[in-house]
Scaffold this active site. Structure first.
Site, PDB file in Angstrom:
ATOM      1  N   GLU A  30       0.794  -2.258  -0.115  1.00 22.07           N
ATOM      2  CA  GLU A  30      -0.081  -0.426   0.073  1.00 22.07           C
ATOM      3  C   GLU A  30       1.093   1.482   0.003  1.00 22.07           C
ATOM      4  O   GLU A  30       0.316   2.272   0.300  1.00 22.07           O
ATOM      5  CB  GLU A  30      -0.863   0.162   0.855  1.00 22.07           C
ATOM      6  CG  GLU A  30      -1.424  -0.817   1.350  1.00 22.07           C
ATOM      7  CD  GLU A  30      -2.897  -1.123  -0.215  1.00 22.07           C
ATOM      8  OE1 GLU A  30      -3.048  -0.051  -0.645  1.00 22.07           O
ATOM      9  OE2 GLU A  30      -4.227  -1.955   0.244  1.00 22.07           O
TER      10      GLU A  30
ATOM     11  N   HIS B  68      -2.889   2.445   8.590  1.00 20.50           N
ATOM     12  CA  HIS B  68      -3.769   2.275   7.703  1.00 20.50           C
ATOM     13  C   HIS B  68      -4.861   0.929   8.129  1.00 20.50           C
ATOM     14  O   HIS B  68      -3.441   0.161   8.809  1.00 20.50           O
ATOM     15  CB  HIS B  68      -3.766   1.732   5.807  1.00 20.50           C
ATOM     16  CG  HIS B  68      -4.680   1.416   5.563  1.00 20.50           C
ATOM     17  ND1 HIS B  68      -5.565   1.417   5.182  1.00 20.50           N
ATOM     18  CD2 HIS B  68      -3.855  -0.132   4.527  1.00 20.50           C
ATOM     19  CE1 HIS B  68      -6.012  -0.098   4.081  1.00 20.50           C
ATOM     20  NE2 HIS B  68      -5.538  -0.773   4.079  1.00 20.50           N
TER      21      HIS B  68
ATOM     22  N   HIS C  52      -7.479  -2.376   8.895  1.00 21.47           N
ATOM     23  CA  HIS C  52      -9.009  -3.222   7.937  1.00 21.47           C
ATOM     24  C   HIS C  52      -9.962  -3.414   9.251  1.00 21.47           C
ATOM     25  O   HIS C  52     -10.438  -4.398   9.381  1.00 21.47           O
ATOM     26  CB  HIS C  52      -8.079  -4.295   7.591  1.00 21.47           C
ATOM     27  CG  HIS C  52      -7.665  -4.879   6.475  1.00 21.47           C
ATOM     28  ND1 HIS C  52      -7.050  -5.720   5.645  1.00 21.47           N
ATOM     29  CD2 HIS C  52      -6.935  -3.761   5.641  1.00 21.47           C
ATOM     30  CE1 HIS C  52      -6.290  -5.699   4.945  1.00 21.47           C
ATOM     31  NE2 HIS C  52      -6.438  -3.869   4.248  1.00 21.47           N
TER      32      HIS C  52
ATOM     33  N   TYR D  70     -20.093  13.760  16.966  1.00 18.72           N
ATOM     34  CA  TYR D  70     -19.829  15.346  17.290  1.00 18.72           C
ATOM     35  C   TYR D  70     -17.854  14.442  16.554  1.00 18.72           C
ATOM     36  O   TYR D  70     -17.226  15.756  16.367  1.00 18.72           O
ATOM     37  CB  TYR D  70     -19.691  16.043  18.367  1.00 18.72           C
ATOM     38  CG  TYR D  70     -19.003  15.694  19.307  1.00 18.72           C
ATOM     39  CD1 TYR D  70     -18.039  16.301  19.279  1.00 18.72           C
ATOM     40  CD2 TYR D  70     -19.728  15.219  20.087  1.00 18.72           C
ATOM     41  CE1 TYR D  70     -16.962  15.539  20.896  1.00 18.72           C
ATOM     42  CE2 TYR D  70     -19.010  14.727  21.580  1.00 18.72           C
ATOM     43  CZ  TYR D  70     -17.997  15.615  22.158  1.00 18.72           C
ATOM     44  OH  TYR D  70     -17.606  15.271  23.308  1.00 18.72           O
TER      45      TYR D  70
ATOM     46  N   HIS E  92     -13.039  -2.471   2.563  1.00 19.24           N
ATOM     47  CA  HIS E  92     -10.879  -2.333   2.968  1.00 19.24           C
ATOM     48  C   HIS E  92     -10.671  -2.474   3.669  1.00 19.24           C
ATOM     49  O   HIS E  92     -10.476  -2.710   4.428  1.00 19.24           O
ATOM     50  CB  HIS E  92     -10.581  -1.601   1.826  1.00 19.24           C
ATOM     51  CG  HIS E  92      -9.294  -2.021   1.130  1.00 19.24           C
ATOM     52  ND1 HIS E  92      -7.497  -1.457   0.408  1.00 19.24           N
ATOM     53  CD2 HIS E  92      -8.479  -2.029   2.180  1.00 19.24           C
ATOM     54  CE1 HIS E  92      -6.926  -1.706   0.563  1.00 19.24           C
ATOM     55  NE2 HIS E  92      -6.566  -1.847   2.165  1.00 19.24           N
TER      56      HIS E  92
ATOM     57  N   TYR F 107      -8.999  22.012  22.266  1.00 22.68           N
ATOM     58  CA  TYR F 107      -9.209  20.376  23.746  1.00 22.68           C
ATOM     59  C   TYR F 107      -8.066  20.386  23.769  1.00 22.68           C
ATOM     60  O   TYR F 107      -6.829  19.998  23.083  1.00 22.68           O
ATOM     61  CB  TYR F 107      -9.735  19.367  23.013  1.00 22.68           C
ATOM     62  CG  TYR F 107     -10.237  18.340  23.584  1.00 22.68           C
ATOM     63  CD1 TYR F 107     -11.141  18.511  24.516  1.00 22.68           C
ATOM     64  CD2 TYR F 107      -9.778  17.467  23.448  1.00 22.68           C
ATOM     65  CE1 TYR F 107     -11.029  16.963  25.539  1.00 22.68           C
ATOM     66  CE2 TYR F 107      -9.474  16.427  24.381  1.00 22.68           C
ATOM     67  CZ  TYR F 107     -10.809  16.646  25.243  1.00 22.68           C
ATOM     68  OH  TYR F 107     -10.719  14.891  26.160  1.00 22.68           O
TER      69      TYR F 107
END
Length: 241
Positions: free
Chosen positions: A102, A120, A122, A141, A182, A237
């Protein structure tokens, strides 16, 4: 008078120079520490159930160097000696293990954003949602922390430039998206931030699936404006340093 002989081996010397530079980076304590963080983050995705086996991948950028998890190697087997790095063109400059398949997605993020880390996964709930909608409904939110309502990138085969381009469109104005059938992609200024965004995205997907599965009831959803307002508030925050 004959012209003096010239050195015609410039390419060889350039290659030697690049090799020395890569070797120098491999011995850089900062690079070594970042690699340890990449491996630790990858292991965390397994421990937290966001990936199974060797699926998913993690990377971090320092300058023009991208450290990335290698393809098909269980994360618990990675060592400091397995350091794997590429430049922004995808040329491998560190290590001998083949980088993740990837890599096009990771490089696309680094070339078009100010990201310093990409995660990334799954993740099961997020992947389930990616098969149902084109955008995660505004069920919470915290979507504002990722820039707004989360889009789903159209399906393309893994490891392809097409998938990378689909992902970039879904990421426009966002720091995370879903990939149809994916998984997830998130990025941040640090590995911790990128990972936290992944965890939040998976949680929101689980929340929506849970709420929408109650028979006879429809979840209350936030508007884009409400999510955007939350995103602005979330920028302040936490503790000021």
């Amino acid at each position: 008078m004959a012209e003096p002989l010239r050195n015609t081996d410039d390419g060889h010397h350039a290659g030697d120079h690049a090799g020395r530079q890569a070797g120098d980076r491999a011995g850089d304590p900062d690079v070594a520490r970042l690699w340890a963080d990449v491996v630790a983050t990858a292991r965390r995705t397994v421990a937290d159930g966001l990936v199974v086996g060797t699926s998913g991948n993690v990377s971090a950028r320092v300058g023009d160097l991208v450290l990335v998890t290698p393809s098909g190697v269980p994360y618990d087997r990675l060592t400091p000696a397995d350091l794997t790095g590429v430049d922004l063109t995808g040329r491998q400059v560190l290590g001998t293990l083949v980088p993740t398949s990837e890599l096009p997605m990771h490089l696309a993020v680094y070339r078009t954003t100010d990201a310093r880390a990409v995660v990334h996964t799954h993740a099961v709930h997020a992947t389930a949602v990616s098969t149902l909608v084109t955008e995660l409904p505004g069920v919470h939110y915290m979507a504002g922390a990722l820039g707004g309502l989360i889009r789903v990138a159209p399906y393309a085969a893994y490891g392809t430039d097409e998938l990378a381009q689909n992902m970039l469109h879904a990421l426009a104005g966002r720091s995370g998206c879903l990939l149809r059938n994916h998984g997830t992609v998130t990025y941040g200024a640090t590995l911790d931030q990128a990972y936290d965004r992944t965890a939040q995205l998976e949680w929101m997907c689980r929340l929506w699936l849970t709420a929408s599965s109650v028979p006879g009831l429809t979840p209350s959803l936030l508007t884009e404006a409400q999510v955007a307002e939350a995103g602005e508030r979330l920028k302040g925050y936490g503790q000021r340093r």
